[in-house]
Scaffold this motif. Structure first.
Motif, short mmCIF file in Angstrom:
data_model
loop_
_atom_site.label_atom_id
_atom_site.label_comp_id
_atom_site.label_asym_id
_atom_site.label_seq_id
_atom_site.Cartn_x
_atom_site.Cartn_y
_atom_site.Cartn_z
N HIS A 89 0.81 -1.19 0.00
CA HIS A 89 -0.08 0.02 -0.23
C HIS A 89 1.03 1.38 0.01
O HIS A 89 0.60 2.21 -0.90
CB HIS A 89 -1.05 0.07 1.12
N ASP A 90 1.83 1.24 0.83
CA ASP A 90 2.73 2.30 0.92
C ASP A 90 3.55 2.74 -0.20
O ASP A 90 3.54 3.90 -1.01
CB ASP A 90 3.90 2.38 2.07
N VAL A 91 3.97 1.39 -1.14
CA VAL A 91 4.64 1.80 -2.25
C VAL A 91 3.62 2.33 -3.45
O VAL A 91 3.83 3.28 -4.36
CB VAL A 91 5.25 0.32 -2.61
N ALA A 92 2.56 1.67 -3.41
CA ALA A 92 1.37 2.01 -4.46
C ALA A 92 1.12 3.69 -4.49
O ALA A 92 0.91 4.39 -5.37
CB ALA A 92 0.24 1.24 -4.17
N VAL A 93 1.07 4.14 -3.04
CA VAL A 93 0.68 5.55 -2.74
C VAL A 93 1.99 6.42 -3.31
O VAL A 93 1.73 7.61 -3.89
CB VAL A 93 0.43 6.01 -1.40
N GLN A 94 3.26 5.87 -2.95
CA GLN A 94 4.57 6.82 -3.61
C GLN A 94 4.48 6.57 -5.01
O GLN A 94 4.77 7.77 -5.78
CB GLN A 94 5.61 6.01 -3.01
N ILE A 95 4.10 5.68 -5.66
CA ILE A 95 3.98 5.49 -7.16
C ILE A 95 2.90 6.56 -7.48
O ILE A 95 3.34 7.13 -8.64
CB ILE A 95 3.70 4.17 -7.65
#
Length: 130
Positions: A89-95
């Motif tokens: 989830h954190d990586v997706a938000v950063q993307i």
């Protein structure tokens, strides 16, 4: 005008030099590069054909990226492969943030949505660290 290009009018320039045309492919490349800059993203997923092309040495910078570009707005769909052990989830938000900022900064288009599809998890990076 090429049907794959979208025309963006330059506003408030006062120079009267005309219009700027940015093709969908340019927006795809910007989105793909911005996504792969995020820590935890191993690569983009373009399906079986994209995987074969990459193994043959042809790296397509827009693999796994779909865009809809209007005159002033853009929507992006990304298919990514992430590293095992990360907070997806954190990586997706950063993307989403990185892609939105890159497209808006480089093209002047307003990004209305960035949809992320997690297509796989890579274990190879986890094994290399051990």
């Amino acid at each position: 005008m090429n049907k794959d290009s979208k025309e963006i009018l330059v506003e408030n320039t006062g120079n009267g030099l005309g219009t700027i045309r940015i093709s969908d492919e340019v927006v795809k490349i910007i989105a793909g590069l911005a996504a792969t800059e995020v820590s935890g993203v191993v690569g983009m997923s373009g399906g079986i054909v994209g995987g074969i092309a990459e193994k043959l040495g042809r790296k397509n910078l827009s693999t796994g990226v779909k865009v809809q570009v209007g005159e002033k707005e853009a929507a992006v769909d990304l298919s990514v492969i992430v590293e095992y052990g990360i907070q997806i989830h954190d990586v997706a938000v950063q993307i989403q943030n990185n892609v939105k900022n890159a497209i808006e900064r480089m093209t002047g288009l307003k990004v209305v949505e960035v949809n992320i599809g997690i297509q796989g998890v890579s274990f190879s990076h986890a094994e290399e660290k051990e």
